[in-house]
Write an enzyme that holds these catalytic residues in place. Structure first.
Site, PDB file in Angstrom:
ATOM      1  N   HIS A   1       1.012  -1.253   0.138  1.00 32.46           N
ATOM      2  CA  HIS A   1       0.096   0.181  -0.097  1.00 32.46           C
ATOM      3  C   HIS A   1       0.946   1.352   0.186  1.00 32.46           C
ATOM      4  CE1 HIS A   1      -2.445   2.908   2.346  1.00 32.46           C
ATOM      5  NE2 HIS A   1      -3.035   2.890   1.258  1.00 32.46           N
TER       6      HIS A   1
ATOM      7  N   HIS B   1      -1.363   1.780   8.258  1.00 33.53           N
ATOM      8  CA  HIS B   1      -2.610   1.999   7.738  1.00 33.53           C
ATOM      9  C   HIS B   1      -3.609   0.850   7.892  1.00 33.53           C
ATOM     10  CE1 HIS B   1      -0.063   4.766   5.291  1.00 33.53           C
ATOM     11  NE2 HIS B   1      -0.851   5.587   5.913  1.00 33.53           N
TER      12      HIS B   1
END
Lengths: 288, 469
Positions: free
Chosen positions: A216, A236
């Site tokens: 990501h 995250h």
């Protein structure tokens, strides 16, 4: 337009107490500041006394100004919106005249503009000095055929180091490109792990290695939650299912963590079969 | 000051008899001669313009608490420059490895960059060093906060209308630049959090279609982590961006001075007539006081509320990570957007647009572009291109205020999402469920709050119109 009370002969009324108290606080704070600095007192003392001194003086001035302001409210004029169309027309004409001194030489003036443009663009090459062209750096890591897995301290990883159900962080021996080469090495209980099609030979004796760089945003996928068999990124909260090719199952990540093809050599050391077959880490335009 | 006086001065002759005579007469008739007279004379003979100065000392400032928001921001900048100079005397912009030798026992002998080593030493072994560092950090947080509230005030009172369109643009640019410089600032200590932030910044740059990988490589000097990155960020943080901010601040204040400050509606006030207190003495005293108060508040926070204790985080190593990692609050909305956006990678042929491109590049663009265009969007909506010096009251025009409320709500939901892991732990919620709830709220809450604000204000605006007029 006086609003406040006037003291005869002394001008506008200024309240003595708040201003005087403020100044006194400043003097006290200043003394405490010097004392606490000299004796090396804690941050709270040095900062607290500084705060007291600043706030005291600040409040004194603000109060004083506030009281004065009550007594002096005046009116003035805003600048008038320009309505000088003649003047504007004259300016435009004048600028035209100035410009025409140059533009009347039609060819030369255009050539000048072109020359300035070429020069300006030529300076853009300096940007190239800032960094290398990415080249293959984003596609390759420190892994290659036969490269041993080592721990952070450089200890080679053998089949005996990691019991089933265990987890450790491994790097290529020699310490090349540790940032993008880091892998999470997992040793599964026989039968738990399902190799992805075409990767049946990548996980000898149920040892599996996944890239530890999150697909990501590139943080290390540092948390291993063994009850859920998930690797979780602390940045995250993307979660990857390690039993099924480290596919993303929660959070914002879109792509699985690349798997490193492993082998166990004749001395029992875990080694890489090759580099990763896809680019590790976050995606980019021509990522494979 | 007359020509006559100037000529006397030029010849270096003693003061004219005429002058002494006037002074003598003044004394005789009880007229006080200011002791500042020589200073005023010096000013005029060396620089000229005492008449202009006289006029500008009486420059009128309309009074409202709302007008001090921009001043708070200005004072934060002054505090940041002052404390930043102190910090620069100690900071080492280098990733050269060193073994820690300072007084903090848990890190003894640990290998770290010279940058991190210098920040830990500054914090723990330089007297008042921690205080100055924390004042610097707190002032930065207050700075962005003051700028944003200032911007909201501009918007809801329509202060951006002519003749202040350009100054509004300068203001929004300042919000961007100050936020960017804050990001640079907390990247410098090279601790675990700052390194992780830079890693994410690299990934975001990399995600831009077509140019991303090359751009990231140029900006960071190669594939992250690169040595020399701290040395590259340092001049940007202490020179390039501060110079740009100082320049724009100067322009912002210069325009404000020339155009004079807006005022709220009131008795005797119009687009032609300004009512307020003069610069000297009342306004100058108060504003100097506010400078000191802002400094005092930052010092109090720095003394009693710990911020960014880098020695606890440890040095940045690309394979270390920490939970509950949040950026400074003003980047929280971006963090929230990045966490909320689902993993929608787009494949075009063999080419990829990573999901993170949308929340990290496109959403900021979608937020700032309309923000820059506000004065012109307002013109499209109202067709009002006239000069305005009198502000609108936020309750007077419900639609504009409702829009602001919705926008603030949108950013607030993003901000909460930026700390979703912390909130989930704090309240014992399931983290993925909480994220899903926020994904719904980001669509539901802003229009709801906007509608609520509109309905609330419309009633009040009607009452206001009937009672006041």
């Amino acid at each position: 337009m006086s609003a406040g009370r006037q003291d005869p002969g002394r001008g506008p009324h200024v309240r003595t107490w708040p201003v005087g108290l403020g100044i006194a606080a400043t003097i006290g704070g200043a003394i405490a500041f010097v004392w606490s600095f000299v004796v090396g007192a804690s941050n709270a003392w040095i900062g607290g006394s500084l705060a007291l001194a600043l706030l005291g003086l600040g409040l004194a001035l603000a109060f004083w100004g506030r009281d004065l302001a009550d007594d002096e409210v005046i009116a003035g004029r805003y600048p008038v919106p320009p309505d000088d169309t003649d003047g504007q027309a004259a300016l435009a004409t004048q600028l035209d005249e100035h410009a025409s001194v140059i533009t009347r030489r039609s060819f030369l003036s255009k050539f000048l503009l072109f020359g300035v443009g070429v020069f300006a663009l030529s300076q853009a090459v300096l940007l190239g000095a800032l960094g290398p062209w990415p080249g293959s750096s984003l596609f390759s890591t420190g892994w290659s055929k036969g490269r041993r897995l080592v721990t952070e301290d450089g200890e080679p990883v053998t089949r005996d180091v990691l019991a089933t159900g265990g987890f450790l962080v491994a790097f290529p021996e020699g310490g090349d490109d540790k940032a993008s080469s880091q892998v999470a090495l997992l040793h599964f209980v026989n039968g738990d792990f399902v190799p992805q099609p075409g990767r049946e030979s990548w996980s000898p004796e149920n040892f599996v290695a996944y890239s530890r760089v999150c697909t990501h945003a590139g943080c290390p996928v540092a948390e291993y939650i063994d009850v859920d068999q998930m690797l979780v990124c602390p940045c995250h909260q993307s979660a990857f299912d390690v039993l099924h090719g480290a596919k993303p199952v929660a959070g914002p990540a879109a792509r699985p963590l690349p798997q490193l093809p492993l082998a166990i050599d004749k001395d029992g050391y875990l080694v890489a079969q090759s580099d990763f077959l896809e680019s590790v880490g976050p995606g980019f335009w021509d990522a494979s | 000051m007359t020509d006559h006086d100037l000529k006397q001065g030029d010849r270096g002759a003693p003061r004219s008899r005429d002058h002494d005579l006037k002074r003598g007469l003044g004394r005789a008739f009880g007229v006080r001669t200011s002791p500042l007279r020589p200073a005023a004379r010096w000013l005029d003979t060396n620089l000229g313009g005492s008449g202009l100065l006289r006029e500008e000392l009486r420059h009128i400032f309309p009074d409202s608490w709302a007008f001090f928001l921009g001043e708070i921001a200005l004072y934060c900048f002054i505090i940041l420059v002052a404390t930043g100079i102190f910090l620069a005397l100690f900071f080492q912009a280098s990733e050269a490895p060193v073994a820690y030798q300072g007084s903090y026992a848990p890190l003894h002998g640990a290998e770290m960059s010279a940058a991190y080593d210098s920040v830990v030493n500054l914090s723990l072994d330089v007297r008042a060093g921690l205080l100055v560092r924390q004042v610097h950090h707190w002032a930065a947080l207050v700075f962005v906060g003051a700028l944003i509230i200032h911007l909201i005030r501009m918007f809801v009172t329509a202060a951006y209308r002519r003749p202040r369109r350009i100054n509004y643009l300068i203001g929004v640019s300042l919000v961007l630049l100050v936020g960017m410089n804050g990001l640079m600032g907390y990247s410098l200590p090279d601790d675990l959090l700052s390194g992780t932030g830079l890693r994410i910044a690299f990934s975001i740059t990399e995600s831009i279609p077509f140019v991303g990988p090359a751009l990231a490589s140029l900006l960071f000097g190669g594939e992250f982590p690169t040595s020399g990155l701290i040395a590259r960020i340092y001049p940007v943080h202490i020179f390039l961006l501060p110079a740009a901010i100082a320049g724009l601040l100067g322009a912002h204040l210069g325009l404000l001075w020339l155009q004079r400050h807006t005022q709220f509606p009131g008795k005797g006030r119009s687009d032609q007539t300004i009512v307020g207190t003069p610069m000297v003495p009342a306004y100058a005293l108060r504003t100097t006081g506010y400078l000191l108060i802002v400094g005092g508040v930052c010092a109090a926070f720095a003394a009693f509320v710990q911020i960014n204790p880098v020695w606890l985080y440890g040095p940045y190593r690309p394979w270390d990570a920490t939970t509950a990692a949040q950026p400074d609050w003003y980047m929280g909305w971006l963090e929230g957007a990045v966490r909320m956006w689902p993993g929608w990678d787009i494949q075009i042929g063999g080419l990829l647009i990573p999901a993170i491109f949308w929340p990290a590049v496109i959403i900021p663009g979608l937020i700032f572009t309309p923000l820059f265009l506000v004065p012109w969007l307002d013109w499209v909506a109202t067709r009002d291109g006239a000069f305005h010096n009198v502000l609108l009251l936020p309750g007077q025009h419900p639609a504009r205020t409702a829009l602001a409320a919705g926008f603030i709500t949108f950013l607030s939901v993003l901000l909460v999402a930026g700390g979703n892991d912390v909130f989930a732990i704090m309240f014992g919620w399931s983290q993925p469920t909480f994220l899903r709830v926020l994904q719904y709220l980001i669509f539901l809450l802003p229009p709801l709050i906007a509608l609520f604000t509109y309905v609330l204000l419309r009633g009040r605006a009607r009452r206001w119109a009937t009672t006041v007029r």
